[in-house]
Design an enzyme around this catalytic site. Structure first.
Site, PDB file in Angstrom:
ATOM      1  N   ALA A  75      81.201  26.116  72.935  1.00 25.63           N
ATOM      2  CA  ALA A  75      79.897  25.484  72.745  1.00 25.63           C
ATOM      3  C   ALA A  75      79.683  25.011  71.304  1.00 25.63           C
ATOM      4  CB  ALA A  75      78.780  26.439  73.151  1.00 25.63           C
ATOM      5  N   THR A  76      80.302  25.674  70.346  1.00 29.54           N
ATOM      6  CA  THR A  76      80.171  25.201  68.961  1.00 29.54           C
ATOM      7  C   THR A  76      80.718  23.786  68.845  1.00 29.54           C
ATOM      8  OG1 THR A  76      80.349  27.444  68.085  1.00 29.54           O
ATOM      9  CG2 THR A  76      80.800  25.638  66.554  1.00 29.54           C
ATOM     10  N   GLN A 183      73.807  29.889  76.832  1.00 28.27           N
ATOM     11  CA  GLN A 183      73.200  31.131  77.323  1.00 28.27           C
ATOM     12  C   GLN A 183      72.539  30.957  78.685  1.00 28.27           C
ATOM     13  OE1 GLN A 183      73.490  34.039  76.011  1.00 28.27           O
ATOM     14  NE2 GLN A 183      74.184  33.622  73.924  1.00 28.27           N
ATOM     15  N   SER A 203      79.726  27.319  77.231  1.00 23.08           N
ATOM     16  CA  SER A 203      80.759  28.162  76.628  1.00 23.08           C
ATOM     17  C   SER A 203      81.305  29.112  77.686  1.00 23.08           C
ATOM     18  CB  SER A 203      80.146  28.970  75.474  1.00 23.08           C
ATOM     19  OG  SER A 203      81.089  29.903  74.995  1.00 23.08           O
ATOM     20  N   HIS A 205      83.110  31.838  77.438  1.00 25.58           N
ATOM     21  CA  HIS A 205      83.099  33.295  77.207  1.00 25.58           C
ATOM     22  C   HIS A 205      81.707  33.911  77.297  1.00 25.58           C
ATOM     23  CE1 HIS A 205      81.676  33.828  72.950  1.00 25.58           C
ATOM     24  NE2 HIS A 205      82.067  32.574  72.820  1.00 25.58           N
ATOM     25  N   THR A 243      95.786  18.551  73.605  1.00 21.69           N
ATOM     26  CA  THR A 243      96.244  19.146  74.861  1.00 21.69           C
ATOM     27  C   THR A 243      95.229  20.163  75.352  1.00 21.69           C
ATOM     28  OG1 THR A 243      98.524  18.881  74.132  1.00 21.69           O
ATOM     29  CG2 THR A 243      98.128  20.413  75.956  1.00 21.69           C
ATOM     30  N   CYS A 330      73.944  38.671  58.450  1.00 23.49           N
ATOM     31  CA  CYS A 330      74.390  39.188  57.161  1.00 23.49           C
ATOM     32  C   CYS A 330      74.891  38.027  56.330  1.00 23.49           C
ATOM     33  CB  CYS A 330      75.513  40.205  57.338  1.00 23.49           C
ATOM     34  SG  CYS A 330      75.005  41.645  58.272  1.00 23.49           S
TER      35      CYS A 330
END
Ligand code: PLP
Length: 395
Positions: A75-76, A183, A203, A205, A243, A330
């Protein structure tokens, strides 16, 4: 032999690969390892056929034509491709893009990039429930607006944006609508036709498929124009050279098929588990608050704050028992409060006191009970430690 693994309730960070997905992928690593673009022999042809079957499976999940499905690395990449691709194609001809402030970093950073191409970026506020008002989108659109980008489901608070209403507005004004649906897949139904979505990112995953593969849906009618990010062999309708990772694509296809067939059956169970988690914590821990709309929300997500608690300390206290997440990021210097929670109007302190949990396909009710016990005990211990520190100070 090995210590019990922590309970995983962080399904919005990533999901385990469904064993049925793993089973269909495996032969494409070992026996059917052909390059799906080498169509001069049977190795390539069988890989190509499998990729095309996966394209049909993904298209089925979002009510698209298979020719509108472009495989990417995730998705990025899809978000970058949609925003930068449209931005570059219309550079100098259009001048504006619109998105809510609660978008994922990769959308916000891509918007920053197109700002350098000369686009003016309008970031819209959301309500205290995390929802975007479609009327605000309507008011923000100008004649030179190229793209509106709205995430279907938020990755921190799980709220579902009113995509159909926003889509109707964008279509009427002739503005492209892109949606980051990483999401949303498997958690709420996605219908690019009914919702008038022109570009949509997925995405694998996040939907029980393998990491490293995703999709950008690109509408054919009316045709969406965008510049590719990748130039090369012209794969994926010249929009994404390189590919294709056939085993991963096959896995994502199977993951999509499972979602198409089973999501409705899975939802009530997941919602019950999430509600059990929420009510259990509310009963055992005084001073909790829920972030974001509960009504317009995917069934697995819980974003909850514990008054006076530092989420980093809480996560550290339970890390051997539970895997969960704080919305905080962070940076090298310090832990920044979640900009999503800040956008709902939370103070820095309350944002820092909040954690995100997400229940998924493999979660059990025993795990939920263990999580409630571990979290409530940890919050109590942390608060007691705080109180005794205060007592020492005032003594
Ligand atoms: C996970 C996620 C992404 C990034 O997806 P990758 O496939 O990991 O690159 C983008 N947007 C949202 C909302 C996400 O949850």
């Amino acid at each position: 032999m090995c210590a019990a693994r922590p309970i995983y309730i962080d399904y919005q960070a990533t999901t385990p690969v469904d064993t049925r997905v793993m089973d269909v992928m495996t032969p494409f690593f070992t026996e059917m390892f052909g390059n799906p673009h080498s169509t001069s022999h049977s190795y390539g042809l069988e890989a190509r056929d499998a990729v095309e079957a996966a394209r049909v499976q993904v298209a089925g999940m979002i009510n698209a034509d298979p020719r509108e499905v472009i495989f990417t690395s995730g998705a990025t990449e899809s978000n970058n491709m949609a925003i930068k691709g449209v931005g570059r194609f219309f550079a100098g001809r259009k001048g504006r893009m619109i998105a809510p402030v609660t978008e994922h970093k990769c959308v916000l950073e891509s918007l920053k990039y197109v700002a350098k191409l000369g686009y003016e970026i309008t970031l819209l506020p959301v309500g205290t429930d995390g929802l975007l008002d479609p009327a605000a989108v309507k008011d923000a659109i100008r004649d030179d607006t190229a793209l509106v980008s709205v995430m279907h489901v938020n990755n921190e608070i799980g709220v579902i944006q009113p995509m159909a209403e926003i889509g109707a507005i964008c279509r009427e004004r002739g503005v492209y609508l892109h949606s980051d649906a990483a999401q949303a897949a498997g958690k709420t139904s996605i219908d690019v036709a009914a919702m008038n979505i022109d570009l949509l990112s997925l995405s694998s995953h996040k939907m029980y498929g393998p990491m490293g593969v995703g999709v950008l849906y690109v509408r054919r009618k009316p045709r969406v124009r965008l510049e590719p990010l990748m130039h090369g062999g012209g794969q994926e309708r010249t929009l994404r050279s390189g590919t294709l990772p056939a085993p991963l694509v096959v896995g994502m296809g199977k993951a999509a098929e499972i979602i198409t067939n089973e999501t409705d059956a899975d939802h009530p169970r997941i919602r019950d588990l999430r509600d059990r988690l929420m009510k259990g914590l509310q009963q055992r821990v005084p001073g909790t608050f829920i972030n974001g709309s509960l009504d317009h929300r995917i069934s697995g997500n819980l974003n909850i704050g514990f008054e006076g608690i530092d989420s980093e300390a809480l996560m550290d206290a339970v890390k051997d028992q539970i895997a969960l997440s704080s919305g905080s990021a962070c940076t090298s210097a310090a832990v920044e409060p979640s900009y999503v929670l800040r956008a709902l109007g939370l103070s820095d302190t309350d944002a820092h006191a909040s954690v995100r949990m997400c229940v998924g396909r493999m979660t059990t009710s025993d795990e939920i009970d263990t999580a409630i016990a571990a979290l409530s005990a940890a919050v109590t211990t942390l608060r007691e430690a705080d109180e005794s520190r205060l007592r020492v100070h005032t003594a």
